[in-house]
Design an enzyme around this catalytic site. Structure first.
Site, short mmCIF file in Angstrom:
data_model
loop_
_atom_site.label_atom_id
_atom_site.label_comp_id
_atom_site.label_asym_id
_atom_site.label_seq_id
_atom_site.Cartn_x
_atom_site.Cartn_y
_atom_site.Cartn_z
N ASP A 204 -37.12 7.10 17.83
CA ASP A 204 -36.61 6.94 16.38
C ASP A 204 -37.84 6.96 15.43
O ASP A 204 -39.01 7.06 15.69
CB ASP A 204 -35.61 5.65 16.27
CG ASP A 204 -36.32 4.49 16.28
OD1 ASP A 204 -37.62 4.31 16.58
OD2 ASP A 204 -35.77 3.53 16.33
N ASP A 206 -38.84 4.27 12.25
CA ASP A 206 -38.41 2.73 11.74
C ASP A 206 -38.99 2.48 10.43
O ASP A 206 -40.10 2.83 10.23
CB ASP A 206 -38.77 1.61 12.63
CG ASP A 206 -38.53 1.94 14.10
OD1 ASP A 206 -37.29 1.57 14.54
OD2 ASP A 206 -39.29 2.39 14.94
N ASP A 290 -33.87 3.79 11.92
CA ASP A 290 -33.60 2.42 11.43
C ASP A 290 -34.15 2.07 10.20
O ASP A 290 -35.40 2.31 9.93
CB ASP A 290 -34.32 1.57 12.79
CG ASP A 290 -33.50 1.61 13.96
OD1 ASP A 290 -32.42 1.76 14.13
OD2 ASP A 290 -34.23 1.01 15.06
#
Ligand code: GTP
Ligand code: MN
Ligand code: MN
Length: 366
Positions: A204, A206, A290
């Site tokens: 992902d 962040d 995120d």
């Protein structure tokens, strides 16, 4: 055979936060084996066993050269009986029989596939397996009720299991910066997580968002999310609000390693560059992102807490508690001896409070 005098011996600190762990791993044959067993333990909710394997893997990652003989490991910390057995097997036979049988097992394969769905944890996967669901096909036809995250995770399964590149992370960073600039001028965006440690790919991306004027960051997340949504950048988002102030158990003693920042778990719709367009002619891909908002007064702690690696963070907190009688979280550092919070505006200051040599992000890859 190698004589005792010829083997290089290592001297390594026992806490991962005292060590410099770069991405340059000389023992990936050993760390791959130990990491797989750690992952398997975590997937089976055997947390103690998982941490033991993670610590052993992290220790092997920090060694300056390739291990060729068990005798080199004498006196090293973090290596339990089980980890030593696995290492011995790999050194002598090229592979670990335990790793090989785990990889082949029906349960491990199913846990990997099912927890590969965003929103599905080990507990849910275990329940589904007990109901005879081992793969996506069976899940789709099972009539199981999926929550919003899981539906989205299943829909974008292939994209979300494709590693995110640094170029994609940077492209998303520009979008996030634009969103933040549009809703509150002067806001700052910092890339955290694995990419800040210099990783070339990640699961992902962040980001940590703040504003130099304390209090201005309040209410920022919903505005950023609304902007991103209006521009069609979000396929999924779930925002949880800041619960730091209301909490009763004290900021530096969180019940788990979950923090209380305003946070957004999202799936971005990222338009591909011409080079990345695939045979399917899909011009975009889904990427997990995120977003976290922190007040400037907690920013240094938040950056430290969100840069990782997970084991490095765990070891920092263990060091703080066991060696310094302090409590470290992504919000603050509390000195239990002096009974006060220690303020910091940089990561360097936090390491100094903890009596640790400063370790830059690129050397936190434990
Ligand atoms: P990949 O994303 O897999 O490439 O690696 P990563 O190191 O970026 O992992 P991840 O995105 O899962 O987490 C990044 C950092 O944020 C790690 O240090 C985690 O410990 C930390 N982190 C993740 N979730 C939370 C959370 O809820 N609270 C806090 N305080 N930290 C978190
Ligand atoms: Mn990450
Ligand atoms: Mn993350």
């Amino acid at each position: 055979q190698i004589s005792e005098a010829e083997v290089a011996l290592f001297s390594v600190s026992s806490y991962a936060c005292q060590r410099r762990t770069t991405l340059d791993n000389h023992n990936s044959n050993l760390t791959d084996a130990l990491s797989l067993l750690a992952e398997n333990a975590e997937l089976n909710n055997e947390d103690g066993r998982g941490v033991a394997f993670r610590r052993a893997a992290a220790l092997m990652k920090a060694l300056p050269t390739q291990v060729i003989s068990m005798s080199q490991l004498r006196g090293l910390p973090c290596l339990g009986e089980h980890s030593l057995r696995v290492i011995k097997d790999v050194l002598e036979n090229g592979v670990s029989s335990e790793v090989e049988s785990t990889k082949q097992s029906k349960r491990y394969k199913a846990l990997k596939i099912l927890t590969g769905i965003f929103g599905v944890g080990a507990k849910t996967a275990d329940r589904w397996i007990r109901e005879g669901i081992y793969n996506l096909e069976q899940l789709r036809h099972s009539g199981q009720t999926l929550n919003r995250a899981q539906k989205s995770g299943l829909e974008h399964y292939d994209d979300l299991n494709e590693p995110v590149t640094k170029a994609e992370a940077d492209a998303i960073g520009e979008i996030v910066q634009k969103a933040v600039d549009s809703v509150l001028t002067g806001s700052q965006v910092a890339l955290t997580g694995g990419f800040r440690r210099g990783k070339l790919t990640g699961h992902d991306v962040d980001f940590l968002i703040t504003h130099p004027e304390e209090g201005k960051e309040v209410g920022l997340m919903p505005k950023v999310v609304a902007w991103l949504e209006s521009q069609g950048f979000l396929l999924y988002q779930k925002t949880t609000r800041n619960s730091y102030l209301e909490s009763k158990d004290g900021p530096a003693r969180p019940a788990s390693n979950m923090d209380r920042f305003e946070r957004c778990f999202s799936i971005f719709k990222l338009t591909k560059g011409k080079e990345q367009e695939t045979a399917s002619h899909k011009i975009w891909r889904a990427v997990r992102v995120d977003l976290v908002v922190s007040p400037i007064s907690q920013f240094a702690f938040a950056v430290l807490g969100w840069t990782g690696s997970k084991l490095f963070e765990r070891e920092l907190r263990r060091w703080a508690g066991h060696e310094k009688n302090m409590s470290l979280s992504s919000h603050a550092l509390f000195d239990n001896t002096q009974n006060k919070y220690l303020r910091a505006t940089s990561e360097e200051e936090i390491f100094a409070y903890l009596g640790l040599e400063y370790i830059p992000p690129s050397e936190r890859n434990a």
